[in-house]
Design an enzyme around this catalytic site. Structure first.
Site, PDB file in Angstrom:
ATOM      1  CG  HIS A 212      -1.988   1.244   1.328  1.00  0.00           C
ATOM      2  ND1 HIS A 212      -3.097   1.416   0.578  1.00  0.00           N
ATOM      3  CD2 HIS A 212      -1.537   2.382   1.965  1.00  0.00           C
ATOM      4  CE1 HIS A 212      -3.654   2.403   1.013  1.00  0.00           C
ATOM      5  NE2 HIS A 212      -2.640   2.979   1.810  1.00  0.00           N
TER       6      HIS A 212
ATOM      7  CG  ASN B 279      -5.306   9.748 -12.718  1.00  0.00           C
ATOM      8  OD1 ASN B 279      -4.919   9.990 -13.782  1.00  0.00           O
ATOM      9  ND2 ASN B 279      -6.634   9.546 -12.727  1.00  0.00           N
TER      10      ASN B 279
ATOM     11  CG  HIS C  65      -3.091  -0.105  -3.199  1.00  0.00           C
ATOM     12  ND1 HIS C  65      -2.814  -0.963  -2.156  1.00  0.00           N
ATOM     13  CD2 HIS C  65      -2.068  -0.594  -4.226  1.00  0.00           C
ATOM     14  CE1 HIS C  65      -2.132  -2.068  -2.278  1.00  0.00           C
ATOM     15  NE2 HIS C  65      -1.939  -1.990  -3.682  1.00  0.00           N
TER      16      HIS C  65
ATOM     17  CG  HIS D 208      -4.852   2.355  -8.271  1.00  0.00           C
ATOM     18  ND1 HIS D 208      -4.832   3.314  -7.355  1.00  0.00           N
ATOM     19  CD2 HIS D 208      -6.120   2.709  -8.966  1.00  0.00           C
ATOM     20  CE1 HIS D 208      -5.542   4.228  -7.413  1.00  0.00           C
ATOM     21  NE2 HIS D 208      -6.377   3.672  -8.300  1.00  0.00           N
TER      22      HIS D 208
ATOM     23  CD  GLN E 174      -9.480   4.102 -12.849  1.00  0.00           C
ATOM     24  OE1 GLN E 174     -10.384   3.786 -13.329  1.00  0.00           O
ATOM     25  NE2 GLN E 174      -9.344   5.388 -12.263  1.00  0.00           N
TER      26      GLN E 174
END
Length: 384
Positions: free
Chosen positions: A158, A198, A209, A211, A213
């Site tokens: 995380h 982003n 966290h 990540h 898309q």
């Protein structure tokens, strides 16, 4: 292996020439598909075989979406309307992050207790396969918001970041992006596949966290559509591919930030953002799925290097948007040149660039930093 990046003439600072780790042999990616309790797909991508049989123990209702796209008749651009996203998760406490691995006390979006890279269908998608929205009788053009939105978790840690990922992990993410680009491009009606990340509350992230898309659009977004339009006009006029000329010209100029045999990272001549870097493969490539193993290896070196330079500019992590520009799925694929556009809204350690009247209303950007100065700052920002 030492790489021989091409330096530019007249540079005010030496262009970093990057090298790969001594050992870059990676095992085949292991891909495992499961179905979450509400019917969404999830894919584990592992560097080695791993038991991924842990079930999703949550009792989630089937996701209902009401996405639609409306055509602006004046601009000839599509807008997505997705009112169901108002209820999406927003900046939860760290111990409630839905992208962390599951525990016996708290099941999350990822059922396993650990993972390498995970991709799953967004629970609150802007676009969804099989949308059945009727906007009623109208004089304007409306269509269902058909498409697909996926979440890509780069690490189970995380508190990490993309810049902190190991070479092997970035290389795995490259293979994941390529896999999803090919899979989403095969969906009926998809015209463009766009992976992006982003980072930072200043940018507008809703989950901290690490990540990104992937959006599979049923139309060409105006940014890519304009690139294709300009590239077509340039080819019709000169017979040459525009982006290939841009890469060659930037390599000979003063805005190169770093380079490898297969990639070049530079601040564009007419950069819109205070700190903006475009990463291009030197070879003309339509999308991520077309990259060779060597090209993917080198990206796993040059991109984290650029991200670390961003973070070293000021005494605070740099907020950014990083987005792949890929060729259209069907038409004009020969005109699209794969590249990554990375930019930040931070212009000093304490100031952000807000899109005000000229940018937001007129679409005319006003940059506070001379691109050549930004390139020099980035070249000098990071030292091993």
């Amino acid at each position: 292996m030492l790489l021989t990046g091409t330096a530019h003439d007249g540079a005010t600072g030496a262009v970093p020439v990057l090298g790969l780790p001594d050992e870059t042999g990676l095992p085949p990616v292991v891909k495992t598909r499961i179905v979450l309790s509400d019917g969404r797909e999830l894919f584990y991508f592992d560097a080695e075989p791993t038991d991924r049989s842990a079930p999703d123990t949550r009792d989630l209702p089937t996701t209902d979406t009401n996405s639609l796209v409306r055509l602006d008749p004046v601009m000839d651009e599509w807008t997505v309307v997705a009112s169901h996203r108002q209820s999406r998760t927003y900046l939860p406490p760290a111990d409630q992050c839905p992208l962390d691995p599951s525990t016996s006390e708290r099941p999350t979006e990822i059922p396993s207790s650990s993972y390498d890279v995970v991709v799953f269908e967004n629970r609150f998608p802007s676009l969804a396969t099989g949308s059945q929205v009727d906007d009623g009788a109208s004089r304007f053009t409306t269509r269902p918001g058909d498409g697909r939105c996926e979440v890509v978790c780069f690490t189970s840690d995380h508190n990490s970041s993309f810049a902190a990922l190991t070479f092997d992990r970035v290389r795995l993410v490259m293979d994941v992006w390529a896999d999803r680009t090919a899979a989403l491009s095969a969906l009926t009606g998809v015209q463009l596949v766009a992976p992006f990340e982003n980072r930072g509350e200043e940018i507008g992230v809703t989950l901290h966290h690490p990540h990104g898309q992937i959006y599979a659009y049923p139309f060409l977004g105006p940014h890519v559509a304009r690139q294709i339009q300009v590239a077509r006009a340039h080819r019709d006029r000169t017979g040459a591919l525009l982006c290939c000329e841009v890469v060659a010209n930037e390599l000979a100029d003063v805005r190169v930030v770093s380079a490898t045999d297969h990639w070049v990272a530079f601040v564009p001549f007419a950069a819109r953002w205070p700190f903006e870097v475009h990463l291009y493969p030197r070879r003309h490539v339509a999308d991520l799925a077309e990259l060779t193993a060597a090209e993917r290896d080198e990206f796993a070196v040059i991109y984290p290097d650029v991200l670390r330079r961003f973070d070293q500019l000021f005494d605070t992590p740099m907020p950014y948007i990083s987005a792949w520009n890929q060729a259209p799925v069907h038409d004009d694929r020969d005109l699209g040149h794969l590249h990554l556009e990375l930019f930040s809204i931070r212009r000093t350690a304490t100031k952000l660039k807000y899109l005000a009247g000229s940018e937001s209303a007129m679409g005319v950007f006003v940059n506070d930093i001379v691109p050549e100065s930004a390139a020099e700052m980035l070249r000098n920002a990071f030292r091993d």
